[in-house]
Design an enzyme around this catalytic site. Sequence first.
Site, PDB file in Angstrom:
ATOM      1  N   PRO A   2     -21.317 -94.119   4.063  1.00 20.84           N
ATOM      2  CG  PRO A   2     -19.638 -93.525   5.491  1.00 20.84           C
ATOM      3  CD  PRO A   2     -20.076 -94.553   4.532  1.00 20.84           C
ATOM      4  CD  GLU A   3     -18.121 -89.005   1.467  1.00 22.79           C
ATOM      5  OE1 GLU A   3     -18.226 -88.050   0.695  1.00 22.79           O
ATOM      6  OE2 GLU A   3     -17.027 -89.481   1.801  1.00 22.79           O
ATOM      7  CE  LYS A  61     -22.231 -86.930   4.267  1.00 19.34           C
ATOM      8  NZ  LYS A  61     -21.110 -86.615   5.156  1.00 19.34           N
ATOM      9  NE  ARG A 304     -13.407 -86.222   8.705  1.00 20.05           N
ATOM     10  CZ  ARG A 304     -14.655 -86.024   8.353  1.00 20.05           C
ATOM     11  NH1 ARG A 304     -15.086 -84.800   8.160  1.00 20.05           N
ATOM     12  NH2 ARG A 304     -15.483 -87.003   8.193  1.00 20.05           N
TER      13      ARG A 304
END
Length: 321
Positions: A2-3, A61, A304
Amino acid sequence: MPELPEVEVVRAGLEPSVTGARVLHVHVVDERALTRHRGPAEDFVARLTGRTVQAAVRRGKFLWMPLDDVGAGPEALVAHLGMSGQILLGRDRPAARHRRVVLAVQPAGRTADGLVEPPVELEFVDQRTFGSMAVDATVPTVDSAPAGHAGAADQADPDGAWRRRIPTQVSHIARDPLDPAFDDARFVALAHRRHSGIKRVLLDQGVVSGIGNIYADESLWAARLHHDRPADALSRRALTGLLDEVRAVLRRALEDGGTSFDAQYVNVNGQSGYFSQRLAVYGRQGQPCPRCGATIVREAFMNRSSHRCPVCQRRPRSRLG
DNA sequence: ATACACGCCTGCTGGC
DNA sequence: TGCCAGCAGGCGTGTA
């Protein structure tokens, strides 16, 4: 993967094989991988087949590959990896378990013997299908600067027509902190308009892109800031200092090939990065802070979790709701 | 304009 | 052993 660092590892891995390559064949294994595409799978296949890829570009991203203009206006193949996406390159490799889209491409390069390279398979693999691909129109960047990071093409082809165009669906994404055209003053101004915790601001891709939960936590630890510190109460100096730490963390992660906790997060050859060994707080709850030795805590945050040192990153006096 | 909840998915882990 | 809740690196939409 992801990042920013993980996506950049993928972009850099794609660049040599896809630049100038021609798309020979497109196979959509699972249409859920096309949720970003405005149109049916057949349209995606038709728009892509036969096109030539001009570069591999990244902003935050988001990853995209500008395509040669065949008359319908400039377009690009856009890819977002979501939570669990991978892009793998190979020849005659066994099909990955969660392969969603497969492209056969003819590389432009020649082998050392001067022979035409055999076609390469580009597999979009994604366990959770939060990631997706699309063929999307591109529009000029609002600031007329290059749309994103393009690796060697930044020097080799700085004036390519694709260079200052961005896919429509990426145009609302802010530049990332490693982009030479990133505007620090704009970041400070936007942060000062937000009466919310600084971590929310870091995670807002419209303010600054490329940062996800891992690098937000790591950067805040480096800057000794609690995630709930109201952004509008942070000084200009604190905010630019935070940007410095964000950049340092992202650059170190890039050197290590990104962060991998398991086989989900890999480069185009399926290999993991090593930055997880250098994480200070993320996933390290119960372990000592590398700076002061206090025990790292993990707290619920935005559905989260956040990780921090309770001593280096003190809770602000008045919590935000 | 901003803030928040929620949906989109699969798979793994830990507790019972 | 099985089952279920909780959790995982993200984004877009809809509602206040």
